[in-house]
Design a protein around this motif. Structure first.
Motif, PDB file in Angstrom:
ATOM      1  N   VAL A 158       0.850  -1.186   0.000  1.00  0.00           N
ATOM      2  CA  VAL A 158       0.000   0.000   0.000  1.00  0.00           C
ATOM      3  C   VAL A 158       0.894   1.248   0.000  1.00  0.00           C
ATOM      4  O   VAL A 158       0.680   2.192  -0.762  1.00  0.00           O
ATOM      5  N   ARG A 198       2.523   1.820  -3.371  1.00  0.00           N
ATOM      6  CA  ARG A 198       1.585   2.346  -4.360  1.00  0.00           C
ATOM      7  C   ARG A 198       1.229   3.797  -4.082  1.00  0.00           C
ATOM      8  O   ARG A 198       0.956   4.560  -4.990  1.00  0.00           O
ATOM      9  N   GLN A 199       1.217   4.158  -2.822  1.00  0.00           N
ATOM     10  CA  GLN A 199       0.711   5.485  -2.492  1.00  0.00           C
ATOM     11  C   GLN A 199       1.758   6.586  -2.499  1.00  0.00           C
ATOM     12  O   GLN A 199       1.427   7.757  -2.558  1.00  0.00           O
ATOM     13  N   ARG A 229      -4.138  10.384 -11.607  1.00  0.00           N
ATOM     14  CA  ARG A 229      -3.920   9.262 -10.714  1.00  0.00           C
ATOM     15  C   ARG A 229      -3.966   9.725  -9.246  1.00  0.00           C
ATOM     16  O   ARG A 229      -4.494   9.053  -8.376  1.00  0.00           O
ATOM     17  N   LYS A 234      -7.437  11.648  -7.992  1.00  0.00           N
ATOM     18  CA  LYS A 234      -8.491  10.718  -7.614  1.00  0.00           C
ATOM     19  C   LYS A 234      -8.568  10.470  -6.113  1.00  0.00           C
ATOM     20  O   LYS A 234      -9.585  10.020  -5.601  1.00  0.00           O
ATOM     21  N   ASN A 255     -11.757  12.478  -2.815  1.00  0.00           N
ATOM     22  CA  ASN A 255     -13.148  12.212  -3.118  1.00  0.00           C
ATOM     23  C   ASN A 255     -13.947  13.473  -2.767  1.00  0.00           C
ATOM     24  O   ASN A 255     -13.984  13.898  -1.620  1.00  0.00           O
ATOM     25  N   ILE A 305     -16.413  13.321   0.153  1.00  0.00           N
ATOM     26  CA  ILE A 305     -15.797  13.243   1.488  1.00  0.00           C
ATOM     27  C   ILE A 305     -15.181  14.592   1.841  1.00  0.00           C
ATOM     28  O   ILE A 305     -15.358  15.099   2.948  1.00  0.00           O
ATOM     29  N   ILE A 318      -9.709  -2.891 -17.568  1.00  0.00           N
ATOM     30  CA  ILE A 318      -9.323  -1.506 -17.777  1.00  0.00           C
ATOM     31  C   ILE A 318      -8.804  -1.267 -19.200  1.00  0.00           C
ATOM     32  O   ILE A 318      -8.729  -0.136 -19.653  1.00  0.00           O
ATOM     33  N   MET A 365      -8.308   4.814  -6.044  1.00  0.00           N
ATOM     34  CA  MET A 365      -7.035   5.521  -6.068  1.00  0.00           C
ATOM     35  C   MET A 365      -5.861   4.552  -6.007  1.00  0.00           C
ATOM     36  O   MET A 365      -4.709   4.958  -5.966  1.00  0.00           O
ATOM     37  N   GLY A 366      -6.198   3.260  -6.045  1.00  0.00           N
ATOM     38  CA  GLY A 366      -5.152   2.260  -6.228  1.00  0.00           C
ATOM     39  C   GLY A 366      -4.299   1.940  -5.020  1.00  0.00           C
ATOM     40  O   GLY A 366      -3.176   1.482  -5.165  1.00  0.00           O
ATOM     41  N   CYS A 367      -4.785   2.169  -3.798  1.00  0.00           N
ATOM     42  CA  CYS A 367      -3.934   1.897  -2.639  1.00  0.00           C
ATOM     43  C   CYS A 367      -3.843   0.405  -2.361  1.00  0.00           C
ATOM     44  O   CYS A 367      -2.840  -0.076  -1.849  1.00  0.00           O
ATOM     45  N   LEU A 422      -5.804  -1.316  -0.272  1.00  0.00           N
ATOM     46  CA  LEU A 422      -6.235  -1.742   1.065  1.00  0.00           C
ATOM     47  C   LEU A 422      -7.389  -2.749   0.991  1.00  0.00           C
ATOM     48  O   LEU A 422      -7.549  -3.577   1.868  1.00  0.00           O
ATOM     49  N   CYS A 440      -7.980   3.671 -12.482  1.00  0.00           N
ATOM     50  CA  CYS A 440      -7.788   2.459 -11.708  1.00  0.00           C
ATOM     51  C   CYS A 440      -9.055   2.186 -10.924  1.00  0.00           C
ATOM     52  O   CYS A 440      -9.833   3.088 -10.657  1.00  0.00           O
ATOM     53  N   PHE A 441      -9.279   0.917 -10.639  1.00  0.00           N
ATOM     54  CA  PHE A 441     -10.436   0.584  -9.830  1.00  0.00           C
ATOM     55  C   PHE A 441     -10.253  -0.765  -9.187  1.00  0.00           C
ATOM     56  O   PHE A 441      -9.477  -1.590  -9.629  1.00  0.00           O
ATOM     57  N   LEU A 498     -11.879  -4.247  -8.190  1.00  0.00           N
ATOM     58  CA  LEU A 498     -12.893  -5.041  -8.879  1.00  0.00           C
ATOM     59  C   LEU A 498     -13.145  -6.327  -8.107  1.00  0.00           C
ATOM     60  O   LEU A 498     -12.201  -7.004  -7.701  1.00  0.00           O
ATOM     61  N   PRO A 507     -10.535   3.899   1.976  1.00  0.00           N
ATOM     62  CA  PRO A 507     -10.407   5.225   2.575  1.00  0.00           C
ATOM     63  C   PRO A 507     -11.012   6.322   1.707  1.00  0.00           C
ATOM     64  O   PRO A 507     -11.132   7.459   2.140  1.00  0.00           O
ATOM     65  N   ASN A 508     -11.366   5.986   0.509  1.00  0.00           N
ATOM     66  CA  ASN A 508     -11.832   7.030  -0.407  1.00  0.00           C
ATOM     67  C   ASN A 508     -13.274   6.804  -0.844  1.00  0.00           C
ATOM     68  O   ASN A 508     -13.730   7.402  -1.809  1.00  0.00           O
ATOM     69  N   ARG A 509     -13.958   5.914  -0.142  1.00  0.00           N
ATOM     70  CA  ARG A 509     -15.339   5.572  -0.483  1.00  0.00           C
ATOM     71  C   ARG A 509     -15.512   5.259  -1.957  1.00  0.00           C
ATOM     72  O   ARG A 509     -16.523   5.612  -2.567  1.00  0.00           O
ATOM     73  N   ALA A 510     -14.487   4.628  -2.520  1.00  0.00           N
ATOM     74  CA  ALA A 510     -14.594   4.280  -3.937  1.00  0.00           C
ATOM     75  C   ALA A 510     -15.466   3.047  -4.097  1.00  0.00           C
ATOM     76  O   ALA A 510     -16.070   2.820  -5.133  1.00  0.00           O
TER      77      ALA A 510
END
Ligand SMILES: Cc1cc2nc3c(=O)[nH]c(=O)nc-3n(C[C@H](O)[C@H](O)[C@H](O)COP(=O)(O)OP(=O)(O)OC[C@H]3O[C@@H](n4cnc5c(N)ncnc54)[C@H](O)[C@@H]3O)c2cc1C
Lengths: 510, 421, 135
Positions: free
Chosen positions: A29, A32-33, A443, A446, A449, A452, B404, C1-3, C5, C45-46, C48, C126-129
């Motif tokens: 994580v 990636r972040q 990227r 995004k 949000n 939020i 994607i 956002m691709g984290c 988690l 990114c998403f 899935l 964390p981003n309510r995605a």
């Protein structure tokens, strides 16, 4: 400009990614972040490793690490103590010796100049003058920004009714004395702008486009938008001016008084280019002065040109950086016909500014507001303009203090960013904001949000509003109007006579 | 309302489910020639070497028939359909009236006339019973020959080989697995299987079975003689449509049905391996004799029989196959029909990895995944939904396909709307 | 956002101990996520996971009924699964995974976290995605 080898300074990094390897589950994580590649996965060794020199101290990885195995620390490695040659100075020289460039930074001044907010205390009612319980009594936070008439005249109509004869200049009705300060689309992204706009609408206040123009998507928020007209005139059109609640002429900014702005061409993508009305990929350069303003008379022309373009329906603000003779300048601005003056203190934020300028130019907002309020009162023209204080307002007490020093309302910028995640890492200028605020990389953007972010901003304003009411209540004041310029309710601690004099307040104990 | 279903397999079972979703009252009578509750036909070759435990071959257990109140008549064959009287005649001479009839009779292996074909030891592989018969014989089998290198032939060869019996596959075409792999893919598989020890002969066929009463050898067209004591004939399957033909229903290479799975008689439906329905890749009606299609068609038939409205939007071939550990998945066309198609491939045959995609006008018409099969279904979905793939198609060749890669519009639609499938 | 988690949450939720450190460090085999984060160009990114289709292609493809629909949720009976990968072939979202457990293979997929009001991946995002909606 020659880039010399960086090797020898690389290990003198500011931060240190402390990773408890026993707790690291290699979920990646953090890898990636981190937009700066301070966390990397060494596949061959099967470990997540840190590249300390890349860490900007943003804490994104720390905040998302599911096993809480990361702590960001300031690098414990120390130079030999020296009062003059502090590590900060040494490292800056290294940087410049390497690049030959100007040191860039973001946000407001970080040096420990005296902070007058922290040396001012608020008075409270005890026994002889009762305080007010804001839960029981109505408390008025509503503020109108705009030129107020000297006196009101009434007349009787033919039918015998009483009617207001005085014409009232356009006013901005703010349900709270807190507005969002100018942060341009480009410096921040559309998500953040939208969150600000949504919040402004929700709580009955205003957000400010900065000099980045107004994205089409945000036109529906026009009634809660202050549009800026800066030296680059980006995005200024009749529609832009018309889609607003007020117009702000930007002369200066607290984080970089007297210099212009520069949005590098790489950041000017299609959306930004359309909004700013400049070609894709071209640098957006705001000149240091407006090329058509060299005097108060010139400024007056622009103010009235803008009023003319909007049928005298919208208040026109003028924003200046807080500098030594702000008071005299403000007086001129008032006389030039502005409806409000925005004064941005030296702690005001920015997306990008030369470090030397940010940290060495301008004056504190507390002193500037006091001085401006004093002079305008002395000249009998305080009613002709509203004063908006900006630059480093951190909490509701700062709001109360600055209003008591003479402001009508405040602008907040950095506080708003912090509300949506910003950790003040001061790297906005890289365009890689790990929290998705000051970046237009889709990227990264995004990560913010809108829904939020708007919730968090709304909460912040509600929280502050509550606290302001509490503080007004304890002062026995039930309308923000009565707080304005009410310096009698402030006391200084540890300030010199000269400082007290400028602030127009007594010392604690007096 | 009485529903009669002939055939208790993929298509039949799903018809029952859909009927019961809509009609809890009606009577359901189900005939099966076979003596078993529904089982997984594709797994019968695993049974040969106990590749899967018998319990896993079960497709529906007794509770299914009980809960859905199915009057199940096992081991009973329907011998005639009387459309005038709307009843079926079974092998016990009993007549059962129907309001709605489903023909889900599947197919029968095609066995061509071969000289010496009446010898003992010659089998087909279509039912659990046929698998049991073969399995029984394996312990005394020294060498087996499987005639036909299609899906069933290869799976049978695998089963016998895994049971420890040396096995030779004889295939007339120049390649094995002709329906589900292209030439190169088949070559890779053949190489793999041969390295594992299976013998595969292509471009040849069995012309004569040699032996006293039992098979002792087969003589190939090339003149080659292969000694063996077991011969499996697996050169194809023909739909069981004699009943339909006799009843005067419209048939072609299968029973012709419309998109509601109705035959030329509106009260009679057909589904599964016996039915000829629309194929969206070749854009004409054909028999797609595969398990998923039988299920889908069974559902559609059942729903419509019980007054529902479901249409078959078309299917296409898709297969997942694992032979001696090498996995493959293919869908749609495996060979480009003409020059108007673009073909991209990635050939790492030496390590048994191969991919191929066929595009036409921006749409995928077919794909082959050998060795690395993860997420292959995304391509199946692209064919099914007629999705255009603009961007860089080469990406499909490496790693698992990603949603994607596809157009944002399609993705949005797929990811934010309620999904049927 | 691709984290990613959501992947961690999925692994932990489907581990034996439901403890993040145990799940990742002690359990063998380590549970594998039933979701994926796809990343494309231009920042797309998403996350899935199985969409729990109403007429699922995977269930129709499954050779022996190991995949089934339970109250609208598509589940896999791992003890019945024969690892034929018909579901992998069929799922248009690529959301059925091959999983190895104690030397044998089976398919693995999102089960919407039985026993939870909201699936673990949705809760952690964390981003309510990720949003959970009954349809
Ligand atoms: C060895 C083998 C391997 C296979 N492997 C695969 C695979 O990997 N993937 C795949 O997709 N497909 C595979 N298939 C094909 C798949 O099994 C069929 O597509 C599927 O079984 C078709 O289902 P169905 O319901 O249409 O017919 P069937 O399963 O053929 O069932 C028809 C039933 O009807 C009965 N019946 C027929 N006539 C009558 C009558 N007159 N009266 C009463 N009962 C009758 C039959 O005895 C049979 O039980 C395989 C088939 C075989 C034989």
């Amino acid at each position: 400009m020659v880039m010399s080898s960086s090797l020898w300074t690389d290990n003198f990094h500011d931060f240190y990614v402390d990773r408890e390897q026993e707790r690291c589950i290699q979920c990646l994580v953090c890898v990636r972040q981190c937009p700066y590649e301070a966390n990397v996965y060494r596949e061959a060794a099967g470990v997540v490793d840190s590249v300390h020199k890349n860490c900007t101290g943003c804490h994104r990885c720390e905040s998302l690490c599911p096993t809480r195995c990361i702590t960001i620390r300031t690098n414990p490695s120390e130079f030999r103590p020296h009062a003059n040659w502090q590590p900060r100075e040494i490292k800056n020289i290294y940087k410049q010796a390497r690049t030959g460039g100007v040191l860039l930074t973001s946000t407001g001044c970080e040096l420990p100049y005296p902070n007058y907010f922290d040396r001012i205390l608020i008075d409270a009612c005890q026994v002889t003058n009762p305080s007010i319980d804001p839960l029981r009594e109505p408390m008025e936070l509503r503020t109108y920004i705009g030129r107020k008439p000297e006196k009101l005249e009434f007349e009787r109509t033919e039918t015998g009714e009483v009617r207001l004869k005085t014409e009232i200049a356009p006013q901005l009705k703010c349900e709270v004395p807190i507005l969002f300060s100018a942060m341009s689309y480009g410096a921040v992204n559309l998500n953040f702008c939208e969150a600000l706009a949504m919040t402004a609408k929700e709580v009955g206040t205003y957000w400010n486009t900065g000099e980045g123009g107004l994205h089409r998507k945000l036109y529906p928020y026009g009634d809660h938008t202050i549009v800026q007209c800066a030296s680059g005139r980006f995005g200024v059109s009749k529609t832009y001016l018309g889609t607003s609640a007020a117009i702000e002429i930007k002369i200066g900014q607290g984080a970089k008084p007297g210099i212009g702005g520069h949005l590098p061409g790489e950041k000017v993508n299609r959306d930004i280019s359309e909004t700013r009305m400049i070609p894709v990929g071209s640098d957006a350069i705001s000149p240091a002065p407006h090329h058509d303003i060299y005097s108060i008379e010139d400024l007056r022309q622009l103010i009235f040109a803008l009023k003319e373009a909007t049928d005298y329906e919208k208040p026109v603000f003028v924003k200046i950086a807080a500098v030594h003779n702000s008071a005299a300048i403000a007086s001129g601005i008032a006389r030039a016909g502005a409806d409000a003056i925005v004064i941005d203190g030296f702690r005001g934020g920015t997306g990008a500014t030369p470090l030397m300028i940010r940290d060495n130019v301008g004056i504190p907002i507390e002193l500037a507001i006091a001085a401006v309020d004093d002079l305008l009162r002395a000249q009998g023209i305080r009613n002709e303009v509203s004063l908006i204080a900006a630059g480093g307002i951190r909490n509701s007490a700062d709001v109360v203090k600055i209003i008591a020093l003479g402001a009508d309302a405040v602008y907040i910028g950095t506080a708003a960013k912090i509300a949506v995640g910003c950790t003040v890492c001061q790297r906005c200028y890289t365009g890689k904001c790990p929290w998705g605020i000051t970046t237009n990389d889709p990227r990264l953007a995004k990560r913010l949000n809108v829904e939020i972010a708007a919730e968090q901003l709304t909460n912040l304003i509600h929280g502050w509003a509550h606290e302001i009411k509490e503080m007004m209540g304890l002062m026995g004041i039930n309308a923000i109007e009565s707080l304005r310029g009410n310096r009698e309710r402030l006391r200084g601690v540890g300030l010199t006579d000269r400082e007290l004099n400028i602030l127009g307040i007594k010392h604690a104990g007096e | 309302m009485r529903y009669v279903i002939i055939g208790n397999s993929a298509a039949g079972v799903h018809a029952v489910e859909e009927i019961r979703k809509r009609d809890g009252e009606g009577e359901i009578v189900m005939f099966s020639r076979e003596p078993y509750l529904a089982y997984s036909r594709p797994l019968i070759t695993e049974f040969l070497f106990d590749g899967v435990p018998v319990r896993k071959m079960s497709y529906r257990d007794a509770s299914f028939y009980r809960d859905n109140r199915v009057d199940l008549r096992l081991g009973v064959e329907v011998v005639e359909i009387d459309r005038e009287k709307k009843e079926v005649l079974d092998s016990r001479g009993e007549r059962t009236p129907y309001d709605k009839l489903l023909i889900a009779t599947g197919g029968t292996p095609f066995v061509p006339p071969i000289k010496g074909g009446d010898r003992g030891g010659i089998f087909t592989m279509m039912t659990w019973d046929s698998a049991k018969a073969v399995k029984e014989r394996l312990p005394k089998t020294k060498r087996a020959v499987v005639l036909g290198g299609g899906l069933i032939g290869m799976k049978t060869a695998e089963g016998i080989y895994e049971a420890g019996v040396p096995t030779t596959v004889v295939e007339l075409a120049p390649q094995i697995l002709g329906r589900i792999l292209d030439r190169r893919g088949a070559e890779i598989f053949q190489d793999y299987l041969e390295k594992k020890g299976m013998e595969i002969i292509t471009g040849d066929t069995v012309e004569e079975v040699v032996g006293e009463s039992e098979v002792e050898a087969v003589r190939l067209r090339s003149g080659r003689v292969l000694e063996c004591d077991l011969l499996i004939v697996a050169i194809g399957v023909v739909p069981n449509m004699d009943l339909a033909k006799k009843a005067g229903l419209q048939v072609n290479r299968g029973i012709v049905v419309n998109e509601r799975m109705q035959t030329s008689d509106p009260d009679i439906y057909a589904a599964g391996d016996v039915a000829e329905a629309f194929d969206i890749v070749v854009k004409e009606k054909r028999v797609n004799a595969i398990w998923p299609v039988a299920n889908r068609q069974g559902r559609i038939a059942g729903a419509n029989m019980a007054g529902g409205e479901k249409v078959f939007t078309g299917e296409f071939p898709k297969n997942s196959l694992k032979l001696l550990g090498l996995e493959m998945i293919s869908m749609g066309l495996v060979d480009s029909p003409d020059d108007s198609c673009q073909v991209i491939t990635r050939d790492e045959g030496e390590r048994y990895v191969y991919r191929k995609f066929i595009f036409k006008d921006g749409h995928v018409l077919g794909g082959i995944f050998v060795g690395e099969i993860d997420k292959a279904g995304i391509v199946t979905g692209m064919i099914k939904n007629g999705v255009r793939m603009n961007g860089n198609r080469e990406r499909l060749l490496y790693g698992p396909p990603q949603l994607i890669y596809l157009d944002e519009e399609y993705r949005e639609e797929k990811l934010t709307r309620p999904v049927v499938s | 956002m691709g984290c990613g988690l959501c992947l961690v949450a999925c692994v932990v939720e489907h581990s034996k101990t439901k403890d993040i450190l145990m799940a990742y460090k002690q359990e063998t085999p380590r549970p594998t996520p039933r979701n994926v984060v796809e990343e494309g160009e231009e920042g797309a990114c998403f996350s899935l996971q199985c969409r729990h289709c109403q007429e699922p292609d995977c269930v129709d493809a499954c050779v022996n009924g190991a995949l089934y629909i339970d109250n609208g949720v598509i589940k896999v009976n791992k003890d019945h699964c024969v690892a034929c990968w018909m579901c992998v072939m069929a799922c248009p979202y690529g959301c059925i995974y091959r999983e190895e457990r104690e030397g044998s293979w089976n398919s693995n997929k999102c089960d919407l976290c039985p026993g939870r009001d909201v699936p673990a991946c949705v809760e952690i995002c964390p981003n309510r995605a990720l949003v959970y909606e009954e349809r």
